[in-house]
Design a protein around this motif. Structure first.
Motif, PDB file in Angstrom:
ATOM      1  N   MET B   1     -12.715  50.918  13.713  1.00 46.00           N
ATOM      2  CA  MET B   1     -12.365  52.150  13.000  1.00 46.00           C
ATOM      3  C   MET B   1     -13.460  53.200  13.163  1.00 46.00           C
ATOM      4  O   MET B   1     -13.203  54.385  13.246  1.00 46.00           O
ATOM      5  N   LEU B   2     -14.732  52.709  13.235  1.00 37.51           N
ATOM      6  CA  LEU B   2     -15.841  53.649  13.402  1.00 37.51           C
ATOM      7  C   LEU B   2     -16.098  53.796  14.902  1.00 37.51           C
ATOM      8  O   LEU B   2     -16.772  52.988  15.498  1.00 37.51           O
ATOM      9  N   ASP B   3     -15.524  54.842  15.514  1.00 39.78           N
ATOM     10  CA  ASP B   3     -15.776  55.039  16.939  1.00 39.78           C
ATOM     11  C   ASP B   3     -17.082  55.815  17.117  1.00 39.78           C
ATOM     12  O   ASP B   3     -17.765  56.144  16.153  1.00 39.78           O
ATOM     13  N   MET B   4     -17.418  56.094  18.365  1.00 40.10           N
ATOM     14  CA  MET B   4     -18.700  56.737  18.689  1.00 40.10           C
ATOM     15  C   MET B   4     -18.889  58.069  17.952  1.00 40.10           C
ATOM     16  O   MET B   4     -19.951  58.372  17.427  1.00 40.10           O
ATOM     17  N   TYR B   7     -19.475  57.520  14.242  1.00 39.38           N
ATOM     18  CA  TYR B   7     -20.776  56.856  14.116  1.00 39.38           C
ATOM     19  C   TYR B   7     -21.898  57.884  14.231  1.00 39.38           C
ATOM     20  O   TYR B   7     -22.810  57.923  13.412  1.00 39.38           O
ATOM     21  N   MET B   8     -21.816  58.754  15.266  1.00 42.22           N
ATOM     22  CA  MET B   8     -22.867  59.752  15.459  1.00 42.22           C
ATOM     23  C   MET B   8     -22.868  60.758  14.310  1.00 42.22           C
ATOM     24  O   MET B   8     -23.930  61.157  13.834  1.00 42.22           O
ATOM     25  N   ARG B  11     -24.585  59.040  11.419  1.00 39.97           N
ATOM     26  CA  ARG B  11     -26.025  58.835  11.634  1.00 39.97           C
ATOM     27  C   ARG B  11     -26.770  60.170  11.604  1.00 39.97           C
ATOM     28  O   ARG B  11     -27.845  60.272  11.022  1.00 39.97           O
ATOM     29  N   LEU B  12     -26.194  61.202  12.250  1.00 39.72           N
ATOM     30  CA  LEU B  12     -26.882  62.493  12.292  1.00 39.72           C
ATOM     31  C   LEU B  12     -26.932  63.129  10.896  1.00 39.72           C
ATOM     32  O   LEU B  12     -27.937  63.733  10.512  1.00 39.72           O
ATOM     33  N   VAL B  72     -14.723  53.815   5.945  1.00 41.91           N
ATOM     34  CA  VAL B  72     -14.885  52.435   6.421  1.00 41.91           C
ATOM     35  C   VAL B  72     -14.510  51.446   5.313  1.00 41.91           C
ATOM     36  O   VAL B  72     -13.814  50.457   5.551  1.00 41.91           O
ATOM     37  N   PHE B  75     -10.790  51.327   4.794  1.00 38.10           N
ATOM     38  CA  PHE B  75     -10.115  50.604   5.882  1.00 38.10           C
ATOM     39  C   PHE B  75     -10.326  49.096   5.756  1.00 38.10           C
ATOM     40  O   PHE B  75      -9.383  48.313   5.795  1.00 38.10           O
ATOM     41  N   GLU B  76     -11.594  48.684   5.595  1.00 38.74           N
ATOM     42  CA  GLU B  76     -11.888  47.248   5.639  1.00 38.74           C
ATOM     43  C   GLU B  76     -11.526  46.538   4.337  1.00 38.74           C
ATOM     44  O   GLU B  76     -11.154  45.365   4.359  1.00 38.74           O
TER      45      GLU B  76
END
Lengths: 245, 109
Positions: B1-4, B7-8, B11-12, B72, B75-76
């Motif tokens: 579910m957390l694609d790139m 994720y970025m 994190r950013l 997240v 979803f989980e």
């Protein structure tokens, strides 16, 4: 450590049922012997109590990765798990591997696990043809050492069953497939690092990992998929900022 | 579910928030020495471009970061998927942004 007395009996609970029938548990009294493995216990039930019990094994010495099951709620190679290490009083609970569909009784369907190896681009992308000479590999190179750290995986799916992120997210590729991708990414003979990073950057990719570390904690080969996944996160992040991984 | 991409973004936004949290808490500890009044706070923040940008960027980062994190969990743990997941995640982000932006405007305008 509990050592079985001669003539004593263990109380073994086994999960039964298949994809078509509701699962249930059955309990068997199994004679205890010295140096008995959990696979010995399952085999004793199948050979002496109920021949319809279905389970899977092959090598019996921790090489093939076929006999993994949940033993008292923990994923283990049953062939390399001594009863004396896991006996709870005189009870043992045996179930098929978690996070996978059940074929029947203790045999889990490994298809989703292997499909994800392919989805994680867990295949070799050659740098040379068969007509060319074999490329030399420097065993001391840093990248080679990172690859070598993960190549002893025997695909037993213990890490996949131990992973709570797989439980919560069925799309997640899982520790074994991602560790495979990481070994190929660090392989000097692999020609398509971008394809590997693309494959591990999707919806089920490495970025879903919560770094809980059950994969590394439970791996019977003492491999470290947690660090391999962290490596993939670093490599994809470096690529995001336009640097080669 | 957390694609790139998500994720970025998460994190950013965390990277942006870290120094903001430290300055936010540091100023609070410094400012309450010898008591604290609403007038004193507003005297510092009203008409200040610096505090408007400081808390404005902070609110944007929080909205992005929290919405992705809750996405997240939804979803989980809650099994939300597809359109419902996207709508609720965007909703969380927009509500957090609206509430934060309202507060920032109220003390800096």
């Amino acid at each position: 450590m509990h050592v079985a007395e001669h003539g004593s009996v263990m109380n073994v609970t086994v999960q039964r049922g298949s994809a078509d029938t509701p699962t249930r548990t059955e309990t068997f009294d199994v004679p205890a012997y010295d140096n008995q493995t959990v696979l010995d216990v399952v085999s004793w039930i199948q050979q002496n109590a109920d021949p319809t019990l279905t389970y899977r094994f092959a090598c019996r010495v921790g090489m093939c990765g076929s006999c993994a099951m949940m033993v008292n709620g923990v994923p283990r190679w049953t062939c390399r798990t001594h009863v004396s290490k896991v006996l709870d009083g005189n009870k043992i609970n045996i179930a098929p591997l978690r996070n996978l569909p059940v074929i029947k009784d203790l045999a889990a369907d490994m298809d989703p696990f292997f499909d994800k190896w392919v989805a994680a681009e867990g295949k070799h992308h050659p740098t040379r043809t068969r007509e060319e000479e074999i490329a030399p590999v420097d065993p001391q190179a840093e990248e080679r050492q990172a690859a070598s750290a993960g190549i002893e995986c025997i695909n037993c799916s213990i890490c996949y069953s131990a992973c709570d992120t797989v439980t919560g997210n069925p799309d997640y590729l899982g520790p074994a497939a991602l560790q495979r991708a990481w070994t190929l990414y660090n392989d000097a003979k692999d020609a398509d690092r971008d394809a590997i990073l693309d494959a591990v950057s999707g919806k089920g990719g490495c970025h879903n990992c919560h770094s809980m570390g059950s994969c590394t904690a439970y791996c019977p080969n003492e491999l470290d998929p947690l660090s391999a996944i962290a490596g993939l996160k670093r490599a994809t992040t470096r690529r995001f900022f336009g640097r080669r991984g | 579910m957390l694609d790139m991409r998500l994720y970025m973004a998460q994190r950013l936004s965390a990277l942006v928030m870290a120094p903001f949290v430290i300055v936010h808490i540091g100023v609070m500890i410094y400012a309450i020495q010898g008591g604290l009044t609403a007038a004193e706070i507003l005297g510092r923040t009203q008409g200040s471009l610096f505090w408007f940008l400081f808390y404005g960027i902070f609110v944007v980062a929080v909205s992005i970061h929290a919405a992705i994190g809750l996405r997240v969990i939804l979803f989980e743990w809650a099994g939300l998927k597809g359109v419902a997941l996207s709508v609720i995640s965007w909703g969380i982000g927009l509500v957090l942004f609206a509430m934060g932006a309202n507060a920032v405007w109220a003390v800096t305008a």
